[in-house]
Write a protein that holds these residues in place. Structure first.
Motif, PDB file in Angstrom:
ATOM      1  N   MET A 103       0.857  -1.187   0.000  1.00 24.99           N
ATOM      2  CA  MET A 103       0.000   0.000   0.000  1.00 24.99           C
ATOM      3  C   MET A 103       0.887   1.229   0.000  1.00 24.99           C
ATOM      4  O   MET A 103       2.067   1.147   0.353  1.00 24.99           O
ATOM      5  N   HIS A 104       0.344   2.336  -0.443  1.00 26.13           N
ATOM      6  CA  HIS A 104       1.078   3.594  -0.326  1.00 26.13           C
ATOM      7  C   HIS A 104       1.264   3.914   1.154  1.00 26.13           C
ATOM      8  O   HIS A 104       0.326   3.783   1.946  1.00 26.13           O
ATOM      9  N   GLN A 105       2.470   4.328   1.513  1.00 31.13           N
ATOM     10  CA  GLN A 105       2.747   4.534   2.943  1.00 31.13           C
ATOM     11  C   GLN A 105       1.921   5.687   3.525  1.00 31.13           C
ATOM     12  O   GLN A 105       1.711   5.741   4.735  1.00 31.13           O
ATOM     13  N   ASP A 106       1.435   6.585   2.647  1.00 33.04           N
ATOM     14  CA  ASP A 106       0.614   7.698   3.139  1.00 33.04           C
ATOM     15  C   ASP A 106      -0.881   7.468   2.882  1.00 33.04           C
ATOM     16  O   ASP A 106      -1.679   8.395   2.920  1.00 33.04           O
ATOM     17  N   ALA A 107      -1.263   6.199   2.628  1.00 37.16           N
ATOM     18  CA  ALA A 107      -2.668   5.919   2.282  1.00 37.16           C
ATOM     19  C   ALA A 107      -3.607   6.122   3.470  1.00 37.16           C
ATOM     20  O   ALA A 107      -4.792   6.392   3.290  1.00 37.16           O
ATOM     21  N   CYS A 108      -3.075   5.945   4.666  1.00 35.20           N
ATOM     22  CA  CYS A 108      -3.895   6.233   5.844  1.00 35.20           C
ATOM     23  C   CYS A 108      -2.973   6.705   6.966  1.00 35.20           C
ATOM     24  O   CYS A 108      -1.752   6.528   6.898  1.00 35.20           O
ATOM     25  N   ALA A 109      -3.584   7.286   7.973  1.00 39.90           N
ATOM     26  CA  ALA A 109      -2.808   7.928   9.034  1.00 39.90           C
ATOM     27  C   ALA A 109      -3.162   7.314  10.381  1.00 39.90           C
ATOM     28  O   ALA A 109      -4.202   6.657  10.534  1.00 39.90           O
ATOM     29  N   ALA A 110      -2.291   7.539  11.356  1.00 36.56           N
ATOM     30  CA  ALA A 110      -2.527   7.029  12.711  1.00 36.56           C
ATOM     31  C   ALA A 110      -3.890   7.487  13.196  1.00 36.56           C
ATOM     32  O   ALA A 110      -4.270   8.648  13.012  1.00 36.56           O
ATOM     33  N   GLY A 111      -4.613   6.547  13.778  1.00 33.06           N
ATOM     34  CA  GLY A 111      -5.916   6.865  14.363  1.00 33.06           C
ATOM     35  C   GLY A 111      -7.081   6.706  13.408  1.00 33.06           C
ATOM     36  O   GLY A 111      -8.234   6.712  13.834  1.00 33.06           O
ATOM     37  N   GLU A 112      -6.811   6.561  12.092  1.00 37.84           N
ATOM     38  CA  GLU A 112      -7.929   6.386  11.163  1.00 37.84           C
ATOM     39  C   GLU A 112      -8.566   5.008  11.356  1.00 37.84           C
ATOM     40  O   GLU A 112      -7.887   4.036  11.691  1.00 37.84           O
ATOM     41  N   ARG A 113      -9.868   4.961  11.099  1.00 41.06           N
ATOM     42  CA  ARG A 113     -10.642   3.745  11.336  1.00 41.06           C
ATOM     43  C   ARG A 113     -10.950   3.106   9.984  1.00 41.06           C
ATOM     44  O   ARG A 113     -11.571   3.716   9.115  1.00 41.06           O
ATOM     45  N   ILE A 114     -10.488   1.858   9.830  1.00 39.62           N
ATOM     46  CA  ILE A 114     -10.492   1.197   8.521  1.00 39.62           C
ATOM     47  C   ILE A 114     -11.394  -0.036   8.547  1.00 39.62           C
ATOM     48  O   ILE A 114     -11.367  -0.820   9.499  1.00 39.62           O
ATOM     49  N   ALA A 115     -12.162  -0.207   7.471  1.00 36.52           N
ATOM     50  CA  ALA A 115     -12.884  -1.466   7.243  1.00 36.52           C
ATOM     51  C   ALA A 115     -12.157  -2.207   6.118  1.00 36.52           C
ATOM     52  O   ALA A 115     -11.912  -1.641   5.054  1.00 36.52           O
ATOM     53  N   LEU A 116     -11.798  -3.453   6.367  1.00 41.32           N
ATOM     54  CA  LEU A 116     -11.096  -4.274   5.384  1.00 41.32           C
ATOM     55  C   LEU A 116     -12.114  -5.135   4.636  1.00 41.32           C
ATOM     56  O   LEU A 116     -12.948  -5.787   5.275  1.00 41.32           O
ATOM     57  N   ILE A 117     -12.024  -5.122   3.298  1.00 39.61           N
ATOM     58  CA  ILE A 117     -13.002  -5.868   2.489  1.00 39.61           C
ATOM     59  C   ILE A 117     -12.277  -6.747   1.470  1.00 39.61           C
ATOM     60  O   ILE A 117     -11.361  -6.297   0.785  1.00 39.61           O
ATOM     61  N   ASP A 118     -12.718  -7.992   1.356  1.00 37.62           N
ATOM     62  CA  ASP A 118     -12.260  -8.867   0.270  1.00 37.62           C
ATOM     63  C   ASP A 118     -13.401  -9.802  -0.098  1.00 37.62           C
ATOM     64  O   ASP A 118     -14.413  -9.883   0.605  1.00 37.62           O
ATOM     65  N   ASP A 119     -13.234 -10.535  -1.192  1.00 33.41           N
ATOM     66  CA  ASP A 119     -14.327 -11.427  -1.597  1.00 33.41           C
ATOM     67  C   ASP A 119     -14.394 -12.653  -0.712  1.00 33.41           C
ATOM     68  O   ASP A 119     -15.475 -13.149  -0.406  1.00 33.41           O
TER      69      ASP A 119
END
Ligand code: AMP
Length: 175
Positions: A103-119
């Motif tokens: 992933m791009h190292q700046d794609a998200c920042a500390a503290g951001e809340r992420i939902a991971l999705i795959d098939d």
């Protein structure tokens, strides 16, 4: 709607012994696609998701739709060498082979809340690598959603063991 009826199973693809769960039939059915995306979105409602991370390639299709519906951003987790800017990478074992995701190292920042999705989650190697990648930035994976879980392969249990709530729309026994 029973989404399992919209998944096509291809025996011995991409190698003998694998039952490949093909979701292109689900994606190609307007009603089934809407139901699948809506159910993945429901699992994220109230979690204050900032960004959806989708795993190449089928996770892009579903994750993009989920991000749109949540009003969240989207992070592509890609195979090696595909992203143009500075990247971070993690190697992982697939059900059939070894690979790495970036992933791009700046794609998200500390503290951001992420939902991971795959098939699909099988052994969980891919999802655990994604969890590690996202975690390196200080972001928090607050949900993981899959159309299909192969629970006998233990991936969803591995994620839950890391305190990540997992939603799967279909369970298929075996591999
Ligand atoms: P794993 O890392 O073992 O959890 O494998 C999950 C990844 O491999 C997902 O991105 C799936 O698209 C793919 N995958 C693994 N096993 C299968 C299967 N039986 N049918 C379809 N895709 C699979």
């Amino acid at each position: 709607m029973d989404l399992a009826n919209h998944v096509r199973t291809i025996p011995d693809y991409p190698k003998p012994g694998i039952l490949f769960r093909d979701i292109t039939t689900l994606l190609g059915d307007a009603a089934a696609l809407r139901v699948a995306v809506d159910r993945l979105v429901e699992a994220c409602v109230g979690l204050r998701v900032d960004k959806v991370a989708g795993i190449e390639a089928r996770g892009f299709i579903l994750g993009g739709a989920v991000a749109h519906q949540l009003g969240a951003g989207f992070i592509p987790l890609r195979k090696k060498g595909k992203l143009p800017h500075h990247t971070i990478a993690v190697e992982y074992a697939l059900e059939y082979g070894v690979d790495s995701i970036e992933m791009h190292q700046d794609a998200c920042a500390a503290g951001e809340r992420i939902a991971l999705i795959d098939d699909l989650i099988a052994t969980g190697g891919t999802a655990m690598a994604a969890l590690e990648l996202l975690g390196r930035t200080g972001a928090q994976v607050v949900a993981a959603g899959f159309v299909i879980d192969l629970p006998d392969l233990g991936g969803s249990a591995r994620l839950r063991g890391r305190e990540v709530p997992v939603t799967a729309l279909i369970d298929f026994p075996g591999h």
